[in-house]
Design a protein around this motif. Structure first.
Motif, PDB file in Angstrom:
ATOM      1  N   THR A   1     -36.566 -50.911  70.729  1.00 51.63           N
ATOM      2  CA  THR A   1     -36.593 -52.261  71.432  1.00 51.63           C
ATOM      3  C   THR A   1     -37.003 -51.626  72.815  1.00 51.63           C
ATOM      4  O   THR A   1     -36.769 -50.650  73.271  1.00 51.63           O
ATOM      5  CB  THR A   1     -35.303 -52.780  71.762  1.00 51.63           C
ATOM      6  OG1 THR A   1     -34.214 -51.934  72.215  1.00 51.63           O
ATOM      7  CG2 THR A   1     -35.007 -53.516  70.319  1.00 51.63           C
ATOM      8  N   SER A   2     -37.747 -52.216  73.756  1.00 54.89           N
ATOM      9  CA  SER A   2     -38.159 -51.834  74.865  1.00 54.89           C
ATOM     10  C   SER A   2     -38.246 -53.143  75.780  1.00 54.89           C
ATOM     11  O   SER A   2     -38.286 -54.462  75.588  1.00 54.89           O
ATOM     12  CB  SER A   2     -39.708 -51.449  74.784  1.00 54.89           C
ATOM     13  OG  SER A   2     -40.203 -51.091  76.111  1.00 54.89           O
ATOM     14  N   SER A   3     -37.888 -52.864  77.104  1.00 52.01           N
ATOM     15  CA  SER A   3     -37.785 -53.998  78.259  1.00 52.01           C
ATOM     16  C   SER A   3     -39.411 -54.128  78.569  1.00 52.01           C
ATOM     17  O   SER A   3     -39.676 -55.077  79.456  1.00 52.01           O
ATOM     18  CB  SER A   3     -36.726 -53.548  79.372  1.00 52.01           C
ATOM     19  OG  SER A   3     -37.176 -52.385  79.929  1.00 52.01           O
TER      20      SER A   3
ATOM     21  N   SER B   1     -35.916 -50.038  64.685  1.00 51.39           N
ATOM     22  CA  SER B   1     -34.755 -50.456  65.685  1.00 51.39           C
ATOM     23  C   SER B   1     -35.390 -50.176  67.053  1.00 51.39           C
ATOM     24  O   SER B   1     -34.620 -50.442  68.017  1.00 51.39           O
ATOM     25  CB  SER B   1     -33.591 -49.577  65.293  1.00 51.39           C
ATOM     26  OG  SER B   1     -33.913 -48.240  65.732  1.00 51.39           O
TER      27      SER B   1
ATOM     28  N   LYS C   1     -37.367 -65.103  78.395  1.00 51.09           N
ATOM     29  CA  LYS C   1     -36.475 -64.059  77.742  1.00 51.09           C
ATOM     30  C   LYS C   1     -37.535 -63.387  77.056  1.00 51.09           C
ATOM     31  O   LYS C   1     -38.293 -63.742  76.251  1.00 51.09           O
ATOM     32  CB  LYS C   1     -35.483 -64.566  76.881  1.00 51.09           C
ATOM     33  CG  LYS C   1     -34.525 -63.716  76.034  1.00 51.09           C
ATOM     34  CD  LYS C   1     -33.670 -64.403  75.289  1.00 51.09           C
ATOM     35  CE  LYS C   1     -32.980 -63.342  74.736  1.00 51.09           C
ATOM     36  NZ  LYS C   1     -31.479 -63.427  74.669  1.00 51.09           N
TER      37      LYS C   1
ATOM     38  N   ARG D   1     -44.572 -67.651  74.459  1.00 51.20           N
ATOM     39  CA  ARG D   1     -43.192 -67.635  74.938  1.00 51.20           C
ATOM     40  C   ARG D   1     -42.530 -68.776  75.631  1.00 51.20           C
ATOM     41  O   ARG D   1     -43.339 -69.672  76.233  1.00 51.20           O
ATOM     42  CB  ARG D   1     -42.734 -66.676  75.681  1.00 51.20           C
ATOM     43  CG  ARG D   1     -43.355 -65.258  75.637  1.00 51.20           C
ATOM     44  CD  ARG D   1     -41.828 -64.455  74.908  1.00 51.20           C
ATOM     45  NE  ARG D   1     -42.599 -63.204  74.408  1.00 51.20           N
ATOM     46  CZ  ARG D   1     -41.794 -62.392  73.774  1.00 51.20           C
ATOM     47  NH1 ARG D   1     -40.501 -62.693  73.319  1.00 51.20           N
ATOM     48  NH2 ARG D   1     -42.067 -61.162  73.468  1.00 51.20           N
TER      49      ARG D   1
ATOM     50  N   GLY E   1     -37.396 -59.895  74.608  1.00 52.93           N
ATOM     51  CA  GLY E   1     -36.371 -59.129  73.944  1.00 52.93           C
ATOM     52  C   GLY E   1     -35.118 -59.272  74.458  1.00 52.93           C
ATOM     53  O   GLY E   1     -34.486 -60.425  74.093  1.00 52.93           O
ATOM     54  N   ALA E   2     -34.394 -58.294  75.036  1.00 57.43           N
ATOM     55  CA  ALA E   2     -32.907 -58.590  75.494  1.00 57.43           C
ATOM     56  C   ALA E   2     -32.708 -58.869  76.997  1.00 57.43           C
ATOM     57  O   ALA E   2     -31.424 -58.965  77.531  1.00 57.43           O
ATOM     58  CB  ALA E   2     -31.882 -57.174  75.211  1.00 57.43           C
ATOM     59  N   ALA E   3     -33.906 -58.746  77.580  1.00 57.27           N
ATOM     60  CA  ALA E   3     -33.764 -59.057  79.041  1.00 57.27           C
ATOM     61  C   ALA E   3     -34.444 -60.199  79.454  1.00 57.27           C
ATOM     62  O   ALA E   3     -35.253 -61.018  78.528  1.00 57.27           O
ATOM     63  CB  ALA E   3     -34.591 -57.656  79.612  1.00 57.27           C
ATOM     64  N   ASN E   4     -34.419 -60.600  80.563  1.00 60.03           N
ATOM     65  CA  ASN E   4     -35.003 -61.817  81.208  1.00 60.03           C
ATOM     66  C   ASN E   4     -35.845 -61.332  82.372  1.00 60.03           C
ATOM     67  O   ASN E   4     -35.690 -60.603  83.024  1.00 60.03           O
ATOM     68  CB  ASN E   4     -33.893 -62.728  81.702  1.00 60.03           C
ATOM     69  CG  ASN E   4     -33.082 -63.398  80.688  1.00 60.03           C
ATOM     70  OD1 ASN E   4     -33.577 -63.615  79.535  1.00 60.03           O
ATOM     71  ND2 ASN E   4     -31.816 -63.534  80.739  1.00 60.03           N
TER      72      ASN E   4
ATOM     73  N   TYR F   1     -43.378 -55.100  78.762  1.00 53.67           N
ATOM     74  CA  TYR F   1     -44.072 -56.211  78.036  1.00 53.67           C
ATOM     75  C   TYR F   1     -45.458 -56.081  78.579  1.00 53.67           C
ATOM     76  O   TYR F   1     -45.439 -55.680  79.868  1.00 53.67           O
ATOM     77  CB  TYR F   1     -43.435 -57.323  78.027  1.00 53.67           C
ATOM     78  CG  TYR F   1     -43.040 -58.094  79.206  1.00 53.67           C
ATOM     79  CD1 TYR F   1     -43.861 -58.720  79.920  1.00 53.67           C
ATOM     80  CD2 TYR F   1     -41.757 -57.719  79.975  1.00 53.67           C
ATOM     81  CE1 TYR F   1     -43.900 -59.277  81.203  1.00 53.67           C
ATOM     82  CE2 TYR F   1     -41.715 -58.199  81.268  1.00 53.67           C
ATOM     83  CZ  TYR F   1     -42.514 -58.915  81.858  1.00 53.67           C
ATOM     84  OH  TYR F   1     -42.376 -59.534  83.063  1.00 53.67           O
TER      85      TYR F   1
END
Length: 174
Positions: free
Chosen positions: A100-102, A98, A131, A112, A133-136, A104
């Motif tokens: 997740t990290s912003s 579970s 994009k 990508r 993960g959950a961020a842009n 990279y």
């Protein structure tokens, strides 16, 4: 034998307290010196849980069961093993999956798919939205194929060089 059980129980509780209160400081101080001990199933939480369970089970068995010390030792080892396996499969593995990290790395951007925000000239730079993960993230982009790419076009990152991503048009022919 009871002293060994108490030692394991106290050691496990102290490990848990140190981990919760000083975990980041200890991790930075050691700076990966103990990474060679790392294995998928051999996480500190699993080992500490097993040692603590061994101590606690041993104390309870010695105090409340009428069994001999050898039987109590074997039962405490079984309890420790079962609890360590339970901690690994019910806590460690789900938490690992579970995470997740912003954060990279630049090299992880290769492959990508993104969208051009500022048109990219054939020999200059524009901007793309990727994009992660959950961020842009918006990145400076150049054309890998040395051709103009209009705003709104879908692109794929081919290369990362000198702080910029180099992209090509993404054509989905499915």
């Amino acid at each position: 034998m009871v002293e060994i059980y108490w030692g394991c129980l106290v050691l496990g509780v102290l490990f848990a307290l140190v981990t919760v209160l000083l975990g980041d400081l200890v991790s930075q101080a050691l700076d990966g010196m103990l990474d060679f001990l790392s294995a998928d199933y051999l996480k500190p939480v699993t080992v500490a849980g097993g040692i603590t369970a061994f101590g606690g089970a041993g104390i309870l068995l010695e105090h409340y069961s009428g069994l001999g010390s050898v039987i109590n030792l074997l039962l405490a080892l079984v309890c420790a093993f079962l609890l360590a396996v339970a901690v690994h499969y019910l806590y460690v593995r789900p938490m690992r999956n579970s995470e997740t990290s912003s954060g990279y790395s630049e090299q992880s951007l290769c492959g990508r798919i993104g969208e051009v925000l500022v048109p990219i000239p054939g020999t200059g730079y524009g901007e793309v939205l990727l994009k992660i993960g959950a961020a842009n993230t918006n990145r400076t982009a150049g054309s890998f194929d040395k051709e103009d790419i209009q705003a709104g076009a879908r692109v794929v990152v081919v290369q990362v060089r000198d702080g910029a991503v180099y992209v090509s048009r993404f054509e989905n022919n499915l």
